[in-house]
Design an enzyme around this catalytic site. Structure first.
Site, mmCIF file in Angstrom:
data_model
loop_
_atom_site.group_PDB
_atom_site.id
_atom_site.type_symbol
_atom_site.label_atom_id
_atom_site.label_comp_id
_atom_site.label_asym_id
_atom_site.label_seq_id
_atom_site.Cartn_x
_atom_site.Cartn_y
_atom_site.Cartn_z
ATOM 1 N N GLY A 1 0.915 -1.371 0.147
ATOM 2 C CA GLY A 1 0.019 0.065 0.032
ATOM 3 C C GLY A 1 0.646 1.293 0.028
ATOM 4 O O GLY A 1 0.201 2.402 0.032
ATOM 5 N N CYS A 2 2.113 1.007 -0.292
ATOM 6 C CA CYS A 2 3.148 2.279 -0.034
ATOM 7 C C CYS A 2 3.684 2.458 -1.584
ATOM 8 O O CYS A 2 3.691 1.576 -2.125
ATOM 9 C CB CYS A 2 4.227 2.305 0.826
ATOM 10 S SG CYS A 2 3.851 1.917 2.471
ATOM 11 N N GLN A 3 3.473 3.818 -2.013
ATOM 12 C CA GLN A 3 4.161 4.077 -3.128
ATOM 13 C C GLN A 3 5.697 3.770 -3.364
ATOM 14 O O GLN A 3 5.928 3.132 -4.331
ATOM 15 C CB GLN A 3 4.047 5.784 -3.438
ATOM 16 C CG GLN A 3 2.795 6.177 -3.876
ATOM 17 C CD GLN A 3 2.920 7.666 -4.068
ATOM 18 O OE1 GLN A 3 3.215 8.412 -3.410
ATOM 19 N NE2 GLN A 3 2.379 8.213 -5.144
#
Length: 153
Positions: free
Chosen positions: A54-56
């Site tokens: 869920g992290c860029q």
């Protein structure tokens, strides 16, 4: 973190730190500076199993339980300096705490200091993914079994 400081104490300290920085650019610079000072994560922990979804950016997080003290030690790293700064904020709040403390104390200070106002939506989503990972790890250690330890990395 002071030995007897609670998560609530640390949240108050963070809020006071950010209140001194009125300009959003100063707040970003402060977070970047925290990121520059974050200890790197050992390369052996930068595995797919330790990656925060869920992290860029690439973010890896691991936890280890000090069974004698009953405290969780967290370590994390990222390939993006601002994310490293966000990690440093989260570690300041949660590293060295018990699973119960972590689960009972959501990081309300992050809303209070207005992080959402100066983070991009992608970074904001990543921040909450990291918080969820910390809470997931704490949940695993709240019912410590050998299987739980293995699942926590």
């Amino acid at each position: 973190m002071a030995e007897d400081a609670t998560i609530a104490d640390t949240q108050r300290e963070l809020k006071e730190d950010f209140e001194l920085l009125e300009d959003p650019r100063d707040r970003i610079e402060y977070i970047i500076d925290l990121g520059k000072r974050l200890a790197p994560l050992d390369e052996r922990h930068k595995t797919e199993g330790n990656r925060v979804r869920g992290c860029q950016s690439q973010v890896w997080m691991v936890a280890e339980l000090d069974e004698q003290a009953g405290r969780i030690h967290l370590a994390a790293d990222s390939d993006a300096i601002i994310v490293k700064g966000l990690i440093a904020l989260l570690l300041r709040l949660y590293d060295g705490r018990t699973a119960e403390e972590i689960l009972a104390n959501p990081p309300t200070v992050l809303e209070e200091i207005g992080l959402k106002n100066f983070l991009t939506p992608g970074r904001s989503n990543g921040l909450y993914s990291m918080i969820n990972r910390i809470r997931q790890l704490a949940g695993i250690y709240a019912g410590v079994t050998p299987e739980a330890r293995a699942a926590a990395g």
